[in-house]
Design a protein around this motif. Structure first.
Motif, PDB file in Angstrom:
ATOM      1  N   ASP A   1     -17.926   5.527  18.535  1.00 31.95           N
ATOM      2  CA  ASP A   1     -17.234   4.589  19.437  1.00 31.95           C
ATOM      3  C   ASP A   1     -15.733   4.565  19.227  1.00 31.95           C
ATOM      4  O   ASP A   1     -14.990   3.918  19.985  1.00 31.95           O
ATOM      5  N   GLY A   2     -15.251   5.247  18.193  1.00 32.48           N
ATOM      6  CA  GLY A   2     -13.818   5.365  17.980  1.00 32.48           C
ATOM      7  C   GLY A   2     -13.153   4.193  17.309  1.00 32.48           C
ATOM      8  O   GLY A   2     -11.927   4.196  17.133  1.00 32.48           O
ATOM      9  N   VAL A   3     -13.927   3.178  16.907  1.00 28.52           N
ATOM     10  CA  VAL A   3     -13.340   1.991  16.282  1.00 28.52           C
ATOM     11  C   VAL A   3     -13.198   2.232  14.783  1.00 28.52           C
ATOM     12  O   VAL A   3     -14.194   2.360  14.069  1.00 28.52           O
ATOM     13  N   ALA A   4     -11.964   2.279  14.303  1.00 26.13           N
ATOM     14  CA  ALA A   4     -11.685   2.563  12.900  1.00 26.13           C
ATOM     15  C   ALA A   4     -11.803   1.294  12.066  1.00 26.13           C
ATOM     16  O   ALA A   4     -11.373   0.212  12.502  1.00 26.13           O
ATOM     17  N   LEU A   5     -12.357   1.435  10.861  1.00 32.49           N
ATOM     18  CA  LEU A   5     -12.471   0.303   9.946  1.00 32.49           C
ATOM     19  C   LEU A   5     -11.243   0.150   9.058  1.00 32.49           C
ATOM     20  O   LEU A   5     -11.290  -0.554   8.055  1.00 32.49           O
ATOM     21  N   TRP A   6     -10.167   0.787   9.422  1.00 29.35           N
ATOM     22  CA  TRP A   6      -8.915   0.602   8.691  1.00 29.35           C
ATOM     23  C   TRP A   6      -7.784   0.487   9.725  1.00 29.35           C
ATOM     24  O   TRP A   6      -7.949   0.800  10.900  1.00 29.35           O
ATOM     25  N   ASP A   7      -6.646   0.022   9.274  1.00 30.79           N
ATOM     26  CA  ASP A   7      -5.507  -0.232  10.166  1.00 30.79           C
ATOM     27  C   ASP A   7      -4.763   1.069  10.454  1.00 30.79           C
ATOM     28  O   ASP A   7      -3.609   1.249  10.047  1.00 30.79           O
ATOM     29  N   THR A   8      -5.423   1.940  11.178  1.00 32.55           N
ATOM     30  CA  THR A   8      -4.861   3.256  11.455  1.00 32.55           C
ATOM     31  C   THR A   8      -3.639   3.163  12.370  1.00 32.55           C
ATOM     32  O   THR A   8      -3.574   2.307  13.260  1.00 32.55           O
ATOM     33  N   ALA A   9      -2.711   4.080  12.150  1.00 31.92           N
ATOM     34  CA  ALA A   9      -1.552   4.202  13.023  1.00 31.92           C
ATOM     35  C   ALA A   9      -1.810   5.172  14.160  1.00 31.92           C
ATOM     36  O   ALA A   9      -0.932   5.391  15.005  1.00 31.92           O
ATOM     37  N   HIS A  10      -3.013   5.742  14.207  1.00 30.00           N
ATOM     38  CA  HIS A  10      -3.343   6.752  15.215  1.00 30.00           C
ATOM     39  C   HIS A  10      -4.456   6.223  16.110  1.00 30.00           C
ATOM     40  O   HIS A  10      -5.538   5.865  15.638  1.00 30.00           O
ATOM     41  N   GLY A  11      -4.223   6.191  17.400  1.00 32.08           N
ATOM     42  CA  GLY A  11      -5.203   5.665  18.329  1.00 32.08           C
ATOM     43  C   GLY A  11      -5.064   4.159  18.477  1.00 32.08           C
ATOM     44  O   GLY A  11      -4.381   3.479  17.697  1.00 32.08           O
TER      45      GLY A  11
ATOM     46  N   GLY B   1      -8.015  -3.997  12.910  1.00 28.19           N
ATOM     47  CA  GLY B   1      -6.831  -4.786  12.635  1.00 28.19           C
ATOM     48  C   GLY B   1      -6.564  -5.081  11.179  1.00 28.19           C
ATOM     49  O   GLY B   1      -5.623  -5.817  10.849  1.00 28.19           O
ATOM     50  N   ARG B   2      -7.357  -4.517  10.302  1.00 25.53           N
ATOM     51  CA  ARG B   2      -7.162  -4.707   8.866  1.00 25.53           C
ATOM     52  C   ARG B   2      -7.829  -3.551   8.142  1.00 25.53           C
ATOM     53  O   ARG B   2      -8.565  -2.763   8.760  1.00 25.53           O
ATOM     54  N   ASP B   3      -7.571  -3.439   6.872  1.00 28.50           N
ATOM     55  CA  ASP B   3      -8.144  -2.345   6.079  1.00 28.50           C
ATOM     56  C   ASP B   3      -9.409  -2.836   5.382  1.00 28.50           C
ATOM     57  O   ASP B   3      -9.342  -3.631   4.448  1.00 28.50           O
ATOM     58  N   LEU B   4     -10.564  -2.339   5.842  1.00 29.87           N
ATOM     59  CA  LEU B   4     -11.839  -2.682   5.222  1.00 29.87           C
ATOM     60  C   LEU B   4     -12.341  -1.574   4.302  1.00 29.87           C
ATOM     61  O   LEU B   4     -13.415  -1.701   3.721  1.00 29.87           O
ATOM     62  N   ILE B   5     -11.571  -0.507   4.169  1.00 29.32           N
ATOM     63  CA  ILE B   5     -12.019   0.638   3.372  1.00 29.32           C
ATOM     64  C   ILE B   5     -11.428   0.623   1.964  1.00 29.32           C
ATOM     65  O   ILE B   5     -12.095   0.997   0.997  1.00 29.32           O
ATOM     66  N   GLY B   6     -10.177   0.164   1.833  1.00 31.14           N
ATOM     67  CA  GLY B   6      -9.530   0.194   0.527  1.00 31.14           C
ATOM     68  C   GLY B   6     -10.297  -0.571  -0.537  1.00 31.14           C
ATOM     69  O   GLY B   6     -10.510  -0.075  -1.651  1.00 31.14           O
ATOM     70  N   GLY B   7     -10.751  -1.793  -0.205  1.00 28.88           N
ATOM     71  CA  GLY B   7     -11.511  -2.585  -1.169  1.00 28.88           C
ATOM     72  C   GLY B   7     -12.841  -1.959  -1.506  1.00 28.88           C
ATOM     73  O   GLY B   7     -13.310  -2.034  -2.655  1.00 28.88           O
ATOM     74  N   TYR B   8     -13.459  -1.326  -0.509  1.00 23.94           N
ATOM     75  CA  TYR B   8     -14.731  -0.619  -0.724  1.00 23.94           C
ATOM     76  C   TYR B   8     -14.550   0.515  -1.728  1.00 23.94           C
ATOM     77  O   TYR B   8     -15.318   0.651  -2.694  1.00 23.94           O
ATOM     78  N   ALA B   9     -13.515   1.337  -1.520  1.00 27.92           N
ATOM     79  CA  ALA B   9     -13.285   2.471  -2.426  1.00 27.92           C
ATOM     80  C   ALA B   9     -12.984   1.985  -3.842  1.00 27.92           C
ATOM     81  O   ALA B   9     -13.502   2.528  -4.821  1.00 27.92           O
ATOM     82  N   GLU B  10     -12.176   0.958  -3.947  1.00 23.45           N
ATOM     83  CA  GLU B  10     -11.832   0.427  -5.264  1.00 23.45           C
ATOM     84  C   GLU B  10     -13.056  -0.152  -5.965  1.00 23.45           C
ATOM     85  O   GLU B  10     -13.276   0.084  -7.164  1.00 23.45           O
ATOM     86  N   ALA B  11     -13.878  -0.901  -5.232  1.00 19.55           N
ATOM     87  CA  ALA B  11     -15.060  -1.532  -5.827  1.00 19.55           C
ATOM     88  C   ALA B  11     -16.063  -0.488  -6.296  1.00 19.55           C
ATOM     89  O   ALA B  11     -16.672  -0.630  -7.366  1.00 19.55           O
TER      90      ALA B  11
END
Length: 416
Positions: free
Chosen positions: A79-89, A94-104
């Motif tokens: 569907d093209g919806v990114a789970l991070w605040d991408t600058a492309h597209g 609207g926020r970064d949901l991946i950084g905390g996942y990777a860190e955890a």
């Protein structure tokens, strides 16, 4: 195929499908693509996706208790919806949901995986071409392709630049250990420019592991939902849902039991693969109790039988033992899985190696064993006394068969 050593020894991963589709509990991406849900209604979920209770450390602790060694999160579905605040597209949460996942995950010692779909059925430049050789009489889906006479290769170049931009963001920010691609069927390897894409990713994370949907560059095979009867050669991974859905669907309570999950798991690792077990968090970021209990049940079993799981390779080929098995890396200990309470002796066929000792993994109880029959090069059958009721695991019992040397098997047809 070859891959990083950690991958083949991981045995269990968790596949997290999380996105705006969890708001209404509809099928991820396909529901609008197949006109099951109106596109406008599907996309309205973006404004209602709050992730208010999302705690990636809760996820990571649960995954570790399940016995997983890695996890894969849907950074962007079809569907093209990114789970991070991408600058492309234009589409992201609207926020970064991946950084905390990777860190955890890394805090728990787990490897970080990111799912990314080659396809993007919402990007304005995506439906600008079609796969070579696609029969013209097949109906075009407006989200993914155009008729040959309307192809716009400049638009396709813009799409690839958008994709490359997002991939660079993912690799530079999160340094994924594995990237799990999907949606490859929409275009050819040449159209996707797979070698160039792989080079971009490896320039940032040289040791990254790719699944086979990274056409021509994959490190491991990726059967989906259906367990293979004959395991693939080389590294592979079975991706499987806990219920019948990848993402969270409110109505889907058809969950596999812990017994079933243990069977899937032992049969998969016995064939030399990993199990990538899918969970679908709710919109708010929480994982349902039904799914959490099953992950913990599987993890409890793995913890009791870790010796037969980690540090092992694929076990006996079919026909030697009625059930899955694994083999220690030094090839001197066979681990036989027994699902049901045996009413008679357990046998192993075609074993050329001499057996030093057989015991129940966990209790350590030694079991009597003997070999009967055999002629010339054809070995006899190994018979193992059934464990007592007190030694049986409530889900699946594992017997450790210690050999005097490395495993040798007879694969012939006997004397004619």
């Amino acid at each position: 195929m070859a891959t990083q050593p950690w991958f083949e020894d991981a045995k269990l991963g968790i596949f997290v499908h999380w996105g705006i589709y969890a708001v209404d509990g509809v099928q991820e991406s396909w529901s609008f693509y197949d006109d099951i849900v109106p596109h406008e209604r599907y996309m309205s979920q973006l404004d209602r996706f709050m992730a208010a209770r999302y705690d990636p450390r809760d996820w990571a602790r649960l995954f570790a208790r399940a016995g997983a060694r890695y996890a894969v999160l849907t950074s962007r579905h079809h569907d093209g919806v990114a789970l991070w605040d991408t600058a492309h597209g234009e589409l992201n949460v609207g926020r970064d949901l991946i950084g905390g996942y990777a860190e955890a995950l890394r805090e728990q010692g787990l490897k970080v995986g990111l799912y990314y779909s080659h396809s993007d059925w919402n990007h304005p430049d995506y439906a600008s071409t079609r796969k070579p050789g696609r029969p013209p009489e097949l109906e075009d889906n407006r989200y993914s392709e155009v008729a040959a006479e309307f192809e716009d290769l400049d638009a396709w170049e813009r799409f690839l630049a958008y994709r490359d931009g997002q991939i660079r963001e993912l690799t530079r920010r999160y340094r994924p250990d594995t990237m799990w691609f999907d949606g490859e069927w929409d275009r050819s390897e040449e159209q996707w420019r797979i070698p160039e894409l792989a080079a971009v990713i490896r320039s940032e994370v040289p040791d990254v592991v790719f699944n086979a949907r990274m056409l021509g560059e994959g490190d491991y095979a990726t059967p989906e939902q259906g367990a293979p009867v004959i395991p693939p050669e080389g590294p592979w991974e079975l991706c499987l849902t806990i219920n019948d859905s990848w993402g969270h669907q409110h109505h889907d309570h058809h969950h596999k039991s812990v017994d079933q999950l243990i069977r899937y798991f032992t049969e998969t690792i016995g064939g030399g693969g990993n199990l990538l077990l899918g969970v679908g968090p709710r919109e708010d970021g929480t994982i349902t109790d039904e799914q959490a209990r099953r992950l913990e049940g599987l993890g409890d079993w793995i913890a009791r039988h870790a010796e037969a799981v980690y540090g092992t390779v694929r076990g006996l080929p079919p026909g030697h033992h009625y059930g899955p098995s694994t083999l220690s890396k030094d090839r001197r200990t066979l681990y036989l899985t027994v699902f049901d309470a045996p009413r008679a002796q357990i046998n192993v066929r075609g074993l050329l190696s001499k057996v030093r000792r057989v015991s129940v993994l966990g209790s350590g109880t030694e079991l009597p064993h003997e070999v009967t029959g055999g002629l010339h090069e054809t070995p006899g059958i190994l018979w193992i006394a059934p464990p007592a009721a007190a030694d049986l695991d409530p889900h699946a019992t594992v017997l450790a068969v210690e050999l005097e040397g490395e495993l040798e098997l007879y694969r012939g047809g006997g004397r004619f």
